[in-house]
Structure formats: structure tokens, C-alpha cells
Design a protein around this motif. Structure first.
Motif, PDB file in Angstrom:
ATOM      1  N   SER A 115      63.052 -75.497  92.130  1.00  0.00           N
ATOM      2  CA  SER A 115      62.430 -76.818  92.416  1.00  0.00           C
ATOM      3  C   SER A 115      61.801 -77.413  91.341  1.00  0.00           C
ATOM      4  N   GLU A 153      55.419 -74.827 110.926  1.00  0.00           N
ATOM      5  CA  GLU A 153      54.857 -76.021 110.003  1.00  0.00           C
ATOM      6  C   GLU A 153      53.397 -75.976 110.039  1.00  0.00           C
ATOM      7  N   LEU A 197      52.095 -73.369 107.693  1.00  0.00           N
ATOM      8  CA  LEU A 197      52.489 -73.584 106.318  1.00  0.00           C
ATOM      9  C   LEU A 197      51.425 -74.530 105.952  1.00  0.00           C
ATOM     10  N   GLY A 241      57.027 -69.337 102.341  1.00  0.00           N
ATOM     11  CA  GLY A 241      57.821 -70.319 102.742  1.00  0.00           C
ATOM     12  C   GLY A 241      58.164 -69.957 104.071  1.00  0.00           C
ATOM     13  N   ASP A 242      58.881 -71.023 104.871  1.00  0.00           N
ATOM     14  CA  ASP A 242      59.217 -70.918 106.174  1.00  0.00           C
ATOM     15  C   ASP A 242      59.978 -69.741 106.542  1.00  0.00           C
ATOM     16  N   GLN A 276      59.754 -66.771 105.364  1.00  0.00           N
ATOM     17  CA  GLN A 276      58.703 -65.574 105.325  1.00  0.00           C
ATOM     18  C   GLN A 276      58.019 -65.694 106.855  1.00  0.00           C
TER      19      GLN A 276
END
Length: 310
Positions: free
Chosen positions: A12, A230, A233, A242-243, A245
Motif C-alpha cells: 500500500s 477490529e 486493531l 494485521g487482522d 495475525q
């Protein structure tokens, strides 16, 4: 005329960098060396075999995907031999800092005469929270680039030394480091401190990330597993996970969850969270590595901030 190679922390930001008025070619470092077994000789055949074995077992990454996404980009890095300036774009969190150490270690070995600089996001003047590269405006990024940190030879040696310690089977030597401030890595001390807290707590056998997950599940009572991810995070300003993980961590703690719809802990889960009993009786996979060290061979003592060998 000098030429520039940029090495970024992920796709990104690579896309973002392409949109900026900055010259040079770009390589994306697609790894997450903060998780799973690592070997110190970055880029060797054994190194990549070890990484593929981990990613395949834990994240079901296929051989073709690993070759296409990670190895091809690495080979492209190997082929970029002409650039005399190399700029590393990494962030303040553990995920990025460990990747950065590995890249500097590789450059020390394979690009001995290049001038290496770091553009590292984190603190922003007048703000409390830390910022990732993609959260910054174009002007902020250009300003960071303009003021990038040139690494001296002793900085490069130090990053390589910490990488060797990270890959060793004994994390206790990492916790004894006290000289971070002499070197040009402003977020490394925080990242190594966070790494040390990933060993199981002496109080209940879970590490700081796992304890936080249970705490959020118990106190905020999310309605679904994805809502739990969520919430965690949104809290994570240290590890950079990240999600996928967090979903893997939740799966590893499955015996402590009674349900995921809504999210509820079992009686045992609550007892472990309250430090009335230990997670050690629930461990299903003892072959878990953090760098070069086996996670369950060590305990973290929060009151002294020290690691003990079992």
C-alpha cells in the motif's frame, strides 16, 4: 549522477510512493519477520526455506504465492546493483522495525558501498498518537524524505548486531541492551521492549498481546470475532499486526473462548485472565518461535521487566 533505490514496508505504501514526486526505483519488502522462526543469514536458501515452512503451516501460503510475492521481489532486489543510494521506508512498530533490521543486515553484506538512509514514520509534532506512513499527508511525507536519516557505518553494524541477537535462541541478551540512544534508530528501543513482552507472562502463561485480547473480549463484549479483531486493531499502536495475525492468535487461544457469536470467554479463560491459573495446561503447539527463540522456553516477569529461562 547518483541513482536511488527505495525499499518500502509494503504494497500500500509502494503505491503511495509512486504517486509522490520522488525519483528512484522501488522494491517492496513482503515479509513479517516479527513472527515465526528467523535465521540470521537473510536471503540464504535456508532462510527462505524456513520462512516458507512457517508461512505455509501458519497462514496456508502456497509455494506459488510465496515465490510470486516474496521471492520474486527479493530477486529483483538482488538484481538492483547499480544504485548508490538506498532509502528504507519503515514505520515505528515492531512489525516494521524487525523487517528493517533484516534489510539493513542484508545490505551490510551485499551493498557494502551504498549510502543507506531511513525514512521512519512515528511521532508527529503536536500529536499524541503515532502515525504510519500511509496516514501522513503528501507534504509530511516529502518533509520526512527531505530530512531522512543517513546511517553511519556503526549504525549499520548495530542494526546487524541486534538482528543477530533477535535470531539467536536466547532473547535474554536483547533485554540487556542499554545503548539504543547512541544510534540513529529512534523507535528500536520501544520495538525491542515490545518484543520481550511477547514471551509468556510469569503470572498466567499468556503474553501481553494475548492478555490484551482476552481483556478486550471480556470487558468490551464484542458481538462477533471480526468485531473483536477490529477493537484490538484500533488499540494496537505498538506491534503493527494485521487482522490475519490477530485471527491466528485468537485461533491459538480457542480453548479460552466459549463462543464467538457473541464473543464470550470460558470459565477457564476468565480464571487465566484474572491470573488465578496458568495457560500452560492449554498449550497445544509448543513449537512456536519468536525470532530464533522458542516462545515457551522463556517467561516474562512484568514486575522486573526481565525474561527468565524455563
Amino acid at each position: 549522477m547518483s541513482s536511488i533505490l527505495h525499499i518500502t514496508n509494503g504494497d500500500s505504501f509502494t503505491n503511495r510512493l509512486r504517486s509522490l514526486p520522488i525519483k528512484g526505483e522501488i522494491i517492496t519488502w513482503r515479509e513479517m519477520l516479527c513472527e515465526g522462526k528467523t535465521l540470521n543469514n537473510v536471503g540464504s536458501e535456508n532462510f527462505w526455506k524456513t520462512r516458507f515452512d512457517f508461512l505455509s503451516k501458519n497462514y496456508k501460503v502456497s509455494k506459488s504465492k510465496f515465490i510470486e510475492r516474496t521471492l520474486k521481489e527479493y530477486r529483483s532486489l538482488c538484481n538492483h546493483k547499480q544504485q548508490d543510494q538506498i532509502v528504507l521506508w519503515f514505520e515505528y512498530d515492531l512489525f516494521c522495525q524487525i523487517n528493517m533490521l533484516a534489510v539493513v543486515s542484508w545490505l551490510k553484506m551485499h551493498r557494502r558501498y551504498a549510502e543507506i538512509s531511513i525514512v521512519c514514520s512515528g511521532k508527529v509534532e503536536g500529536q499524541q498518537k503515532m502515525f504510519g506512513l500511509n496516514e501522513l499527508t503528501e507534504d509530511q511525507l516529502l518533509n520526512l524524505y527531505e530530512n531522512k536519516t543517513s546511517l553511519r557505518q556503526d549504525d549499520i553494524e548495530y542494526a546487524d548486531y541486534i538482528w543477530q541477537l533477535y535470531c539467536s535462541d536466547n532473547p535474554i541478551r536483547l533485554e540487556n541492551l542499554t545503548d539504543f540512544d547512541k544510534y540513529r534508530f529512534p523507535y528500536l528501543k520501544q520495538a525491542i521492549g515490545a518484543h520481550i513482552k511477547r514471551f509468556p507472562s510469569i503470572k498466567n502463561g499468556l503474553n501481553v498481546v494475548e492478555n490484551n485480547l482476552l481483556h478486550v473480549a471480556n470487558s468490551q463484549k464484542p458481538k462477533t470475532k471480526s468485531q473483536l479483531v477490529e477493537k484490538v486493531l484500533a488499540d494496537d499502536n505498538t506491534y503493527g499486526f494485521g487482522d490475519i495475525q490477530y485471527e491466528k492468535i485468537i485461533t491459538s487461544l480457542k480453548p479460552l473462548f466459549g463462543s464467538f457469536n457473541p464473543v464470550r470467554l470460558t470459565k477457564k479463560g476468565k480464571e487465566i485472565l484474572d491470573q488465578q491459573t496458568s495457560y500452560y495446561s492449554c498449550i497445544q503447539d509448543n513449537d512456536v518461535y519468536l525470532g530464533g527463540a522458542l516462545k515457551y522456553n522463556y517467561l516474562y516477569n512484568g514486575s522486573t521487566n526481565r525474561i527468565l529461562k524455563l
